[in-house]
Structure formats: C-alpha cells, structure tokens
Design a protein around this motif. Structure first.
Motif, PDB file in Angstrom:
ATOM      1  N   UNK A 170      -6.690  -8.456  12.451  1.00 18.69           N
ATOM      2  CA  UNK A 170      -8.174  -7.845  12.251  1.00 18.69           C
ATOM      3  C   UNK A 170      -8.831  -7.971  12.133  1.00 18.69           C
ATOM      4  N   UNK A 171      -8.706  -7.092  10.769  1.00 18.35           N
ATOM      5  CA  UNK A 171      -9.777  -7.059   9.633  1.00 18.35           C
ATOM      6  C   UNK A 171      -9.730  -8.331   8.573  1.00 18.35           C
ATOM      7  N   UNK A 172      -9.139  -9.418   8.640  1.00 18.11           N
ATOM      8  CA  UNK A 172      -8.726 -10.416   7.531  1.00 18.11           C
ATOM      9  C   UNK A 172     -10.520 -10.909   8.798  1.00 18.11           C
ATOM     10  N   UNK A 173     -10.029 -10.515   9.528  1.00 18.78           N
ATOM     11  CA  UNK A 173     -10.810 -11.869  11.656  1.00 18.78           C
ATOM     12  C   UNK A 173     -12.232 -11.261  11.143  1.00 18.78           C
ATOM     13  N   UNK A 174     -12.753  -9.610  11.507  1.00 21.34           N
ATOM     14  CA  UNK A 174     -13.532  -8.926  11.699  1.00 21.34           C
ATOM     15  C   UNK A 174     -14.157  -9.005  10.229  1.00 21.34           C
ATOM     16  N   UNK A 175     -13.490  -8.951   9.483  1.00 16.82           N
ATOM     17  CA  UNK A 175     -14.799  -8.956   7.638  1.00 16.82           C
ATOM     18  C   UNK A 175     -15.689  -7.708   8.013  1.00 16.82           C
ATOM     19  N   UNK A 176     -15.265  -6.307   8.113  1.00 19.10           N
ATOM     20  CA  UNK A 176     -16.469  -5.413   8.168  1.00 19.10           C
ATOM     21  C   UNK A 176     -17.085  -4.910   6.836  1.00 19.10           C
ATOM     22  N   UNK A 229      -3.036  -0.626   6.855  1.00 14.28           N
ATOM     23  CA  UNK A 229      -1.696   0.442   6.765  1.00 14.28           C
ATOM     24  C   UNK A 229      -2.021   1.942   6.851  1.00 14.28           C
ATOM     25  N   UNK A 230      -3.145   2.413   5.989  1.00 14.38           N
ATOM     26  CA  UNK A 230      -4.009   3.395   5.931  1.00 14.38           C
ATOM     27  C   UNK A 230      -4.712   3.558   7.777  1.00 14.38           C
ATOM     28  N   UNK A 231      -4.887   2.942   8.460  1.00 19.71           N
ATOM     29  CA  UNK A 231      -5.234   2.625   9.906  1.00 19.71           C
ATOM     30  C   UNK A 231      -4.077   3.191  10.654  1.00 19.71           C
ATOM     31  N   UNK A 232      -3.258   2.023  10.633  1.00 18.15           N
ATOM     32  CA  UNK A 232      -2.339   2.397  11.193  1.00 18.15           C
ATOM     33  C   UNK A 232      -1.388   3.751  11.582  1.00 18.15           C
ATOM     34  N   UNK A 233      -1.225   4.259   9.582  1.00 19.74           N
ATOM     35  CA  UNK A 233      -0.606   5.600   9.911  1.00 19.74           C
ATOM     36  C   UNK A 233      -1.861   6.437  10.488  1.00 19.74           C
ATOM     37  N   UNK A 234      -3.199   6.808   9.682  1.00 22.12           N
ATOM     38  CA  UNK A 234      -4.087   7.391  10.517  1.00 22.12           C
ATOM     39  C   UNK A 234      -3.784   7.690  11.683  1.00 22.12           C
ATOM     40  N   UNK A 235      -3.308   6.645  12.836  1.00 18.11           N
ATOM     41  CA  UNK A 235      -3.449   6.418  14.468  1.00 18.11           C
ATOM     42  C   UNK A 235      -2.115   6.737  14.724  1.00 18.11           C
ATOM     43  N   UNK A 236      -0.904   6.981  13.529  1.00 18.26           N
ATOM     44  CA  UNK A 236       0.036   7.761  14.125  1.00 18.26           C
ATOM     45  C   UNK A 236       0.046   9.158  13.664  1.00 18.26           C
ATOM     46  N   UNK A 237      -0.880   9.720  13.651  1.00 14.73           N
ATOM     47  CA  UNK A 237      -1.356  11.309  12.960  1.00 14.73           C
ATOM     48  C   UNK A 237      -0.689  11.460  11.047  1.00 14.73           C
ATOM     49  N   UNK A 271      -7.639 -11.365  -3.210  1.00 16.19           N
ATOM     50  CA  UNK A 271      -7.896 -10.109  -3.312  1.00 16.19           C
ATOM     51  C   UNK A 271      -8.150  -9.721  -2.000  1.00 16.19           C
ATOM     52  N   UNK A 272      -9.039 -10.212  -0.551  1.00 16.04           N
ATOM     53  CA  UNK A 272      -9.582  -9.862   0.673  1.00 16.04           C
ATOM     54  C   UNK A 272      -8.283  -9.425   1.680  1.00 16.04           C
ATOM     55  N   UNK A 273      -7.046 -10.358   1.229  1.00 18.24           N
ATOM     56  CA  UNK A 273      -5.743 -10.275   1.865  1.00 18.24           C
ATOM     57  C   UNK A 273      -5.436  -9.059   1.480  1.00 18.24           C
ATOM     58  N   UNK A 274      -5.590  -8.318  -0.025  1.00 19.95           N
ATOM     59  CA  UNK A 274      -4.683  -7.221  -0.062  1.00 19.95           C
ATOM     60  C   UNK A 274      -5.168  -6.144   0.373  1.00 19.95           C
ATOM     61  N   UNK A 328       5.172  -4.556  12.277  1.00 21.61           N
ATOM     62  CA  UNK A 328       4.379  -5.665  12.723  1.00 21.61           C
ATOM     63  C   UNK A 328       3.256  -5.242  12.569  1.00 21.61           C
ATOM     64  N   UNK A 329       2.690  -3.627  13.572  1.00 20.74           N
ATOM     65  CA  UNK A 329       1.973  -2.809  13.068  1.00 20.74           C
ATOM     66  C   UNK A 329       0.689  -3.119  12.731  1.00 20.74           C
ATOM     67  N   UNK A 330       1.101  -3.279  11.167  1.00 16.67           N
ATOM     68  CA  UNK A 330      -0.032  -3.284  10.077  1.00 16.67           C
ATOM     69  C   UNK A 330      -0.041  -4.293   9.798  1.00 16.67           C
ATOM     70  N   UNK A 331       0.760  -5.696  10.025  1.00 20.33           N
ATOM     71  CA  UNK A 331       0.102  -6.753   9.806  1.00 20.33           C
ATOM     72  C   UNK A 331      -0.627  -7.292  10.119  1.00 20.33           C
ATOM     73  N   UNK A 332      -0.675  -6.595  11.819  1.00 21.49           N
ATOM     74  CA  UNK A 332      -1.216  -6.719  13.040  1.00 21.49           C
ATOM     75  C   UNK A 332      -3.045  -6.555  12.657  1.00 21.49           C
ATOM     76  N   UNK A 333      -2.906  -5.254  12.349  1.00 22.99           N
ATOM     77  CA  UNK A 333      -4.359  -4.528  11.389  1.00 22.99           C
ATOM     78  C   UNK A 333      -4.620  -5.511  10.397  1.00 22.99           C
ATOM     79  N   UNK A 334      -3.840  -5.478   9.614  1.00 19.04           N
ATOM     80  CA  UNK A 334      -4.781  -6.146   9.148  1.00 19.04           C
ATOM     81  C   UNK A 334      -5.312  -7.411   8.900  1.00 19.04           C
TER      82      UNK A 334
END
Length: 533
Positions: free
Chosen positions: A368-374, A503-511, A493-496, A360-366
C-alpha cells in the motif's frame, strides 16, 4: 543416540508430567504417519498439506546426484561462487549448513540497496544465483532475481546458465523460470518453508557450494527412529514438553550456543518456533543469546534457557546449569528434532503450527505504501544525525534518545520483551547486533534482534499474533546508495523503507508501541549505543 536432551528443574517436572500422556496418545507415531488430526479440526485442512517434512530424507535422496552433477558442471565452467536469494526458511537453514561446513555461500536475504549491490558487485564471472521461493511471489526474492538478471546481461553473461530456481511446482516462479530456460528444482509442496531444511530449499544452495549433503541426510536418517517411537525417552517429546509445559509457563526461550560445532543454529530455531507458535495470542518467543548475555545472570521467571552443546550428558556432568534444557546432536538430526518438537508443541498449545495468519498484514501494508508513495513524516526530533519517530507522541516527549528509550522500556510489563529490528545494510552495520546486549541490560527484559526485512518472515508472525507483550525499536538508515529494480516502479531503497513503515503501522494497529530511529549520513552511531546503556 544421535540426539540428547537433558532437562532439570521446572523443565524436568514438565517432562515428567506431559510425556506419559504424549506416549499414551501415540503422538510421535501419529505425527510420523502424517496424522492431520493432532492439532484439532480447525487446523486439519492446513496440516493435511504440511506434513511432508517427516518424509524429507527419503524424498530428498534422489536430489543428491542431480545437485552434485550440476555442481560439477558449474565448477568445470569456473563457476564456484554461490549466491542464495531467499527469505525466512529458504535462507536460514542453508546459512547454518554452509557455516557449519565452512562452505562459501553468500546469503542475500535483504532489500537494503548496499547489501544487494555488495552481492552483485563481486566478480559475477564465477557466480551462480540460486533463487529460492516456495510461493514464487516473494517480493524480496523476485526483486533480487531481477537485479541479478540485469547485472548478468550487462556483463554479457547469459542468465540462463547462471540462475538456478528452487520453488514449488505450479508456482508463478516455476512457470516463468521454465519459460526462461532456467534450471529448476521442484520442492515438495507439502512442506512449509520453515520446515524445509532437509528439502530442495536447504540442499540445493549448499550442495552447489560444496557441502556433503548426503552426509547431512544420513545424520537426519540416523535419528528418525528416535523421534518416531512412542517412548518416554523420545527426545522430541521431551523437548516439546520442556519448552511448553513449565508451570507457570515460561513463554520466553533463550537459545544459547555454548561450544557446539554447529554454527548459527539458534537463528534457524528462532524462525521455526516463533512463526509456528506465535498466534491466537499465545506462543513461545525464542531469544537468541550469547553465553554471557545479561538475561542469563539471573534469568527472569518467564525465561527458559536452552543451551546447545556438543554433548548434553557430558556437559551436564561437567558444568552447573540447573533448570536449563541441554541439547546436543548432529546438524541433520537437530533439524528433525526441532521440527518434531515444534509441531508437538503446537499440539500441546492447541494451535496450528503450520500457518502464519499475521505475516501477510505487513506485506499488504508495504504494498500500500509503495502504491501511495506518501510524503515522509517529519521526525519528532533529531539528535546527532539520528531522526526519531514514534507511533505514540508521548514516547518522544523528552526530546532525547535516552529519554525515548526510557519511555519505551517503561511500557514493558512484568512479562514484556523488547524487539530490536534493524532495516540496514548488515554487511557494513553488523555492529548494531551489539545493541541487543546493551538494551537487554538497560531494559531488564529479554530482548530479540532481527535484521529487516528477514525477520518479517520469521519472528514477525509472533510480534503480531503472539501475546501483546512487546515494545519495538526500529533502526533504519538513510543513504544515497540505491538500486533500481528492473521492471518495477520502485527501487530497493523505497522497498525497504516501505517494509519498515508498513510493519510499524501494523504493529501500532495491534496496540504495540514502536520507536523508529533513522541513521543519516551525518549520524554519530556512538550516540545510539550510549543511549542504549
């Protein structure tokens, strides 16, 4: 015997040491009877509603005539092309079944815009879409369904007659599908997605594509007694002991198809084992390999080789593969074999093989990015049209692709592995799979390859919940091709892109170190292959 498991070397020692205890504790018969205490008190609540797969053959029998009747109805209307929208276990088992039977089944398990368009742009006049989602809320599957609904409607085709839904009873998808008038097959809610090969999720799409699903169930039924009996020759007990009990434990599992008639089984086994065992800092990492993969020339000490063959006993006599596990059997029997063995492996490892706490962590991060559109981050550098980014600036300090990869491999420990994750259009960039072989040779360590976002529903759990051994190489693409998702404020395109970044952010958060390579329209893909050598 419908299934054979031959072991030698350290795997045989593990079998000889562990199987007598499993027999004495009646593990096989207790599992067959649905004993939810096999994995400890913490897992009992989840296990109590996840053991329906041991009865899948009998529960699924009544579905066969229903599926055949629908297939005949569709065929009479000239509808013979079946597209499956599903992720993880909902698509991997049907893919193996269809490929092995030589049936025409289009698998759509991606959010890459070009891949979705490719599935839609074919002649929809003869197409039926099977939408498979256990939860009924899978974002990829929901998005694909919306796109097909719009495409059917644009062509004047009523989606009601062209969309079939497979989901759990009471799911949001079931409610919406029945309201819309779609044909719905309710799956057994007491079966998790990765254990669902012999349920409606596995049977409906392939049955509509013309596969003899009654024969598949017959194959599984013929093997059931082998797996249920508490005996030393139970192949499921032997396989579970062999893949978990070597001393020291080999926690990487090479899955090699070598002359077997079954097409693609390692990919299904990979998601079953990785998502079931990769948690609480432990687990078994399956690595799909070719018979000539570099890791097999001199297997590292933490790699156990499993070779899938047509006749394990005969193969053992005619070939010389000391220390390997040889497995053979019909497809239906092998589905049950690996489900039993994986559940028993969870018992031996002391983990719950039925949950997926880190998916779920990667889904949640995605989300968040779709909502924030950084705003997109600038690449550290660009080489031959390939943009290079990393979660740690030290990884890109060299300023060259070759240097970045060397820096990433340098983060590997003696027990490390490389994970290549390709968020691209698989139909046009399938050659990227060749990167796995090159990187395995260059890094000197076992290397997995996953198509994104499909792997998020399988090995994604292991990468975040398993041992902290991995280094990660993402391959993305930037293209002008995109597709709106009806009723959603974002495109495919924005979704993928959000799924990869999340997922990269979650992996980084796990070190975990992550390098992301984006292939642009100006890229020379040969540069990537040269850097990987």
């Amino acid at each position: 015997m419908t299934v054979s498991v031959h072991v030698s070397g350290a795997a045989k020692v593990a079998v000889d040491e562990l199987v007598p205890g499993l027999v004495a504790n009646l593990v096989a018969s207790r599992l067959t009877a649905g004993d939810d205490e096999l994995w400890g008190p913490d897992a009992r609540e989840e296990a109590s509603v996840r053991l329906g797969w041991v009865e899948a053959v009998s529960v699924s029998r009544p579905l066969v005539p229903q599926i055949i009747a629908l297939r005949e109805e569709l065929t009479a209307q000239g509808v013979t092309r079946v597209v499956l929208a599903g992720m993880g276990g909902s698509s991997l088992a049907p893919e193996v079944i269809a490929n092995t039977a030589g049936a025409r089944l289009t698998i759509l398990d991606s959010t890459a815009p070009a891949q979705v368009l490719d599935a839609i742009d074919d002649d929809l006049s003869d197409t039926v879409l099977v939408v498979s989602s256990k939860s009924g809320s899978t974002v990829e599957t929901d998005s694909q369904r919306r796109a097909f609904e719009a495409a059917f409607s644009d062509l004047g085709i009523d989606p009601v007659g062209r969309i079939v839904v497979v989901t759990d009873p009471g799911s949001p998808l079931e409610t919406a599908a029945r309201d819309a008038g779609y044909r719905v097959f309710s799956a057994d809610p007491n079966v998790g997605g990765r254990y669902s090969a012999l349920t409606a999720f596995g049977l409906v799409p392939v049955g509509l594509a013309g596969v003899d699903i009654a024969e598949l169930l017959d194959e599984a039924e013929a093997s059931m007694l082998q797996f249920a009996v508490d005996a030393a020759d139970n192949p499921a007990l032997r396989l579970a002991a062999a893949i978990t009990g070597t001393a020291p434990r080999r926690d990487k599992l090479a899955l090699v198809s070598d002359g077997t008639h079954i097409d693609g089984l390692p990919d299904w086994i990979e998601q079953l084992i990785a998502e079931s065992t990769g948690k609480a800092g432990t687990g078994i990492l399956p690595v799909v390999m070719l018979p000539v993969s570099p890791e097999l020339e001199a297997p590292p000490a933490d790699l156990q080789v499993v070779r899938l063959v047509d006749d394990a006993n005969e193969f053992h006599l005619s070939e010389h593969h000391p220390g390997e596990i040889l497995v053979s059997g019909t497809l239906g029997a092998q589905f049950l074999l690996w489900e039993y063995a994986t559940a028993i492996a969870g018992h031996l490892l002391g983990i719950n093989p039925f949950d997926q706490p880190d998916v779920e962590s990667a889904k949640s991060a995605a989300r968040g990015l779709l909502d924030a559109r950084p705003e997109p981050t600038a690449p550290a550098f660009v080489q031959d049209g390939i943009e290079v980014r990393a979660t740690d600036p030290e990884l890109t300090a060299s300023g060259t692709l070759e240097g970045v990869m060397d820096a990433l491999w340098a983060r590997l420990g003696e027990d490390g592995y490389v994970a290549v994750q390709a968020y691209v259009d698989r139909s046009t960039m399938g050659q990227l799979l060749g990167l796995r072989e090159m990187i395995a040779a260059d890094s000197g360590r076992p290397t997995t390859f996953g198509w994104g976002p499909r792997f998020l529903h399988s090995t994604g759990q292991y990468h975040k919940g398993g041992p902290a051994q991995g280094v990660f190489l993402q391959v993305l693409e930037r293209t002008d091709v995109d597709l709106e998702i009806p009723g959603r404020p974002f495109t495919f395109g924005q979704l993928i892109e959000a799924q990869a970044a999340g997922d990269a952010a979650v992996l980084a958060a796990h070190g975990r170190p992550v390098v992301s390579l984006t292939i642009t329209d100006a890229a020379d893909i040969l540069t990537l292959f040269e850097a990987a050598q």
